[in-house]
Design an enzyme around this catalytic site. Structure first.
Site, PDB file in Angstrom:
ATOM      1  N   ASP A  86      -1.871  10.626  -2.170  1.00 54.60           N
ATOM      2  CA  ASP A  86      -2.264   9.607  -3.157  1.00 54.60           C
ATOM      3  C   ASP A  86      -2.552  10.235  -4.505  1.00 54.60           C
ATOM      4  OD1 ASP A  86      -2.974   8.414  -0.393  1.00 54.60           O
ATOM      5  OD2 ASP A  86      -2.688   6.775  -1.816  1.00 54.60           O
TER       6      ASP A  86
ATOM      7  N   ARG B 194      -7.396  -0.192  -6.756  1.00 49.57           N
ATOM      8  CA  ARG B 194      -7.611   0.926  -5.823  1.00 49.57           C
ATOM      9  C   ARG B 194      -7.715   2.212  -6.641  1.00 49.57           C
ATOM     10  NH1 ARG B 194      -4.105   1.220  -0.601  1.00 49.57           N
ATOM     11  NH2 ARG B 194      -6.078   2.004   0.222  1.00 49.57           N
TER      12      ARG B 194
ATOM     13  N   ARG C 125       0.880  -1.168   0.000  1.00 49.87           N
ATOM     14  CA  ARG C 125       0.000   0.000   0.000  1.00 49.87           C
ATOM     15  C   ARG C 125       0.923   1.226   0.000  1.00 49.87           C
ATOM     16  NH1 ARG C 125       2.474   1.847   3.633  1.00 49.87           N
ATOM     17  NH2 ARG C 125       0.945   3.498   3.720  1.00 49.87           N
ATOM     18  N   GLY C 126       0.296   2.404  -0.121  1.00 51.28           N
ATOM     19  CA  GLY C 126       1.093   3.615  -0.292  1.00 51.28           C
ATOM     20  C   GLY C 126       1.189   3.879  -1.788  1.00 51.28           C
ATOM     21  N   ALA C 127       0.900   5.121  -2.182  1.00 54.65           N
ATOM     22  CA  ALA C 127       0.747   5.426  -3.608  1.00 54.65           C
ATOM     23  C   ALA C 127       1.961   5.032  -4.478  1.00 54.65           C
ATOM     24  CB  ALA C 127       0.402   6.907  -3.771  1.00 54.65           C
TER      25      ALA C 127
ATOM     26  N   GLN D 179      -1.831   2.373   9.910  1.00 56.54           N
ATOM     27  CA  GLN D 179      -0.533   2.475   9.222  1.00 56.54           C
ATOM     28  C   GLN D 179       0.489   3.262  10.053  1.00 56.54           C
ATOM     29  OE1 GLN D 179      -3.493   3.066   7.823  1.00 56.54           O
ATOM     30  NE2 GLN D 179      -3.590   2.482   5.686  1.00 56.54           N
TER      31      GLN D 179
ATOM     32  N   ASN E 250      -5.287  12.318   0.482  1.00 57.55           N
ATOM     33  CA  ASN E 250      -4.389  11.451   1.270  1.00 57.55           C
ATOM     34  C   ASN E 250      -5.246  10.688   2.277  1.00 57.55           C
ATOM     35  OD1 ASN E 250      -1.677  10.548   1.885  1.00 57.55           O
ATOM     36  ND2 ASN E 250      -1.837  11.675   3.800  1.00 57.55           N
ATOM     37  N   LYS E 251      -4.615   9.866   3.065  1.00 59.54           N
ATOM     38  CA  LYS E 251      -5.323   8.996   4.023  1.00 59.54           C
ATOM     39  C   LYS E 251      -6.344   9.770   4.851  1.00 59.54           C
ATOM     40  CE  LYS E 251      -5.117   5.523   4.391  1.00 59.54           C
ATOM     41  NZ  LYS E 251      -6.143   4.689   3.702  1.00 59.54           N
TER      42      LYS E 251
HETATM   43  O1  MRU Z   1      -4.444   3.059   2.270  1.00 59.66           O
HETATM   44  P1  MRU Z   1      -2.973   3.315   2.132  1.00 59.66           P
HETATM   45  O2  MRU Z   1      -2.167   2.747   3.254  1.00 59.66           O
HETATM   46  O3  MRU Z   1      -2.460   2.902   0.781  1.00 59.66           O
HETATM   47  O4  MRU Z   1      -2.830   4.894   2.208  1.00 59.66           O
HETATM   48  C1  MRU Z   1      -1.550   5.441   2.064  1.00 59.66           C
HETATM   49  C2  MRU Z   1      -1.505   6.917   2.211  1.00 59.66           C
HETATM   50  O5  MRU Z   1      -2.505   7.570   2.390  1.00 59.66           O
HETATM   51  C3  MRU Z   1      -0.158   7.563   2.044  1.00 59.66           C
HETATM   52  O6  MRU Z   1      -0.051   8.700   2.827  1.00 59.66           O
HETATM   53  C4  MRU Z   1       0.025   7.959   0.561  1.00 59.66           C
HETATM   54  O7  MRU Z   1      -0.219   6.862  -0.260  1.00 59.66           O
HETATM   55  C5  MRU Z   1       1.370   8.490   0.295  1.00 59.66           C
HETATM   56  S1  MRU Z   1       2.609   7.253   0.382  1.00 59.66           S
HETATM   57  C6  MRU Z   1       4.089   7.972   0.024  1.00 59.66           C
END
Ligand code: MRU
Length: 355
Positions: A236, A88, A45-47, A195, A246-247
């Site tokens: 994201d 996603r 996970r994470g963009a 996270q 973002n999250k």
């Molecule tokens: O649901 P996730 O864990 O994929 O969400 C991740 C985030 O919101 C991060 O802050 C974002 O992807 C940036 S990662 C460098």
């Protein structure tokens, strides 16, 4: 620093982040469907990390295509693209990986199919290596805003685990530490998937970076006490007017920062910026199943049958954002669109720390 993902001998080895920090387990994905499943189930996970996973998924998907022409090869790749894109919706990075692949293959349409397959594997590894380099550059640009003795708050995980390595939001933090600055990080726990608790605090501790874990609803109290100097989060999808997805919980943190006079920075590699979207209202926002809210590690904590809304991301309007840290420099959100204008004088609009 722990490895998030790698492509070895046609197999994508993905760290299963749902098991961290209790277990460090890598899943072997021999098929692009398993890569897609891993993205959906948050093993990765994470963009930026899911963008890299998509590039690797494309590479292993391509290896299984039986085609004798460029046209047949592209037709075979289409279901691979669509399967990965359907995982996603919020992070733009999977779309970025697909668009980049299409463009690079179009430039090589006269090459034999076998050469294109080799190229896609090499390309996926390049995407991974470049991502780490980009994060180091983001780190250098962002570290100027962190002073010796500062306390930084972050939300979710935009660290090594969310990228090829080094992290976007943790980039400036890591560079500041490398520069000898004594800094402290506050990590929001980040309900419901935790996270911040499971990943950010773990990876910072692995690297001896001082970190304090707080619940999401503690951030306001700490900010009001004046104990935080700046916030840095990841993204994201950041769009042309500087709005940032973002999250979930990022928006609340940004509003709290503004209210308390604390600068709020977003670390955004160009692969996470979608210049084709005018405002944040257009960003597709993922909603996930209720179990992430009603259960913690298999234990049912909510009343049976309760109605749940599990929105995975929010949009922070540009007016709450002090600066966007990219690999091209740091920009005010209102100047971000100029990065997409060929020949724009970026030096004249780049933000620089005072003193
Ligand atoms: O649901 P996730 O864990 O994929 O969400 C991740 C985030 O919101 C991060 O802050 C974002 O992807 C940036 S990662 C460098």
């Amino acid at each position: 620093m722990v490895k998030t993902i790698e492509l070895v001998d046609g197999v994508v080895k993905m760290l299963d982040q749902t098991r961290l920090p209790r277990e460090v387990v890598y899943v072997d994905c021999k098929d692009y469907h398993v890569v897609a499943e891993g993205i959906k189930k948050l093993w990765i996970r994470g963009a930026p990390a899911i963008g890299i996973a998509a590039s690797m998924g494309i590479a292993i998907g391509a290896n299984d295509i039986k085609a004798s022409s460029y046209r047949e090869f592209m037709a075979g790749l289409e279901p691979v693209f669509q399967t990965l894109l359907a995982t996603r919706p919020t992070a733009v990075n999977i779309q970025w990986a697909v668009d980049r692949t299409r463009k690079l293959l179009a430039e090589r349409k006269d090459e034999p199919v076998d050469a294109l397959k080799v190229f896609l594997t090499e390309e996926a590894n390049r995407v991974l290596e470049q991502d780490i380099e980009i994060n180091r550059t983001i780190g250098k640009f962002g570290a100027q805003f962190i002073k010796d003795g500062d306390t930084v708050i972050t939300h979710c995980n935009a660290g090594s685990l969310a990228t090829g390595g080094y992290g976007t939001a943790t980039g400036p933090i890591r560079v500041a530490v490398e520069q000898g600055k004594k800094i402290h990080v506050y990590a929001d726990e980040t309900r419901p998937v935790l996270q911040g608790c499971r990943l950010t605090s773990w990876e910072l501790m692995q690297d001896n970076i001082p970190v304090t874990l707080i619940t999401d609803n503690t951030a306001g109290a700490i900010l009001r006490k004046g104990e935080i100097n700046l916030a840095i989060v990841g993204t994201d999808r950041t769009v042309a007017n500087g709005d940032v997805a973002n999250k979930i919980g990022t928006y609340s943190l940004a509003v709290l920062c503004k209210e308390n006079g604390v600068p709020f920075y977003v670390a955004a590699p160009l692969s996470s910026i979608d210049f084709s979207m005018a405002t944040g209202d257009l960003i597709p926002i993922e909603e996930r199943g209720p179990e992430e809210v009603t259960h913690i590690f298999g234990c049912h904590i909510a009343p049976e049958g309760v109605k749940v809304r599990n929105i995975a991301f929010d949009v922070t309007p540009a007016k709450y954002i002090t600066g966007i840290i990219t690999e091209k420099g740091v920009f005010r959100p209102e100047d971000l669109h100029k990065l997409n204008q060929p020949g724009a004088d970026l030096d004249s609009i780049m933000m620089k720390a005072k003193g």
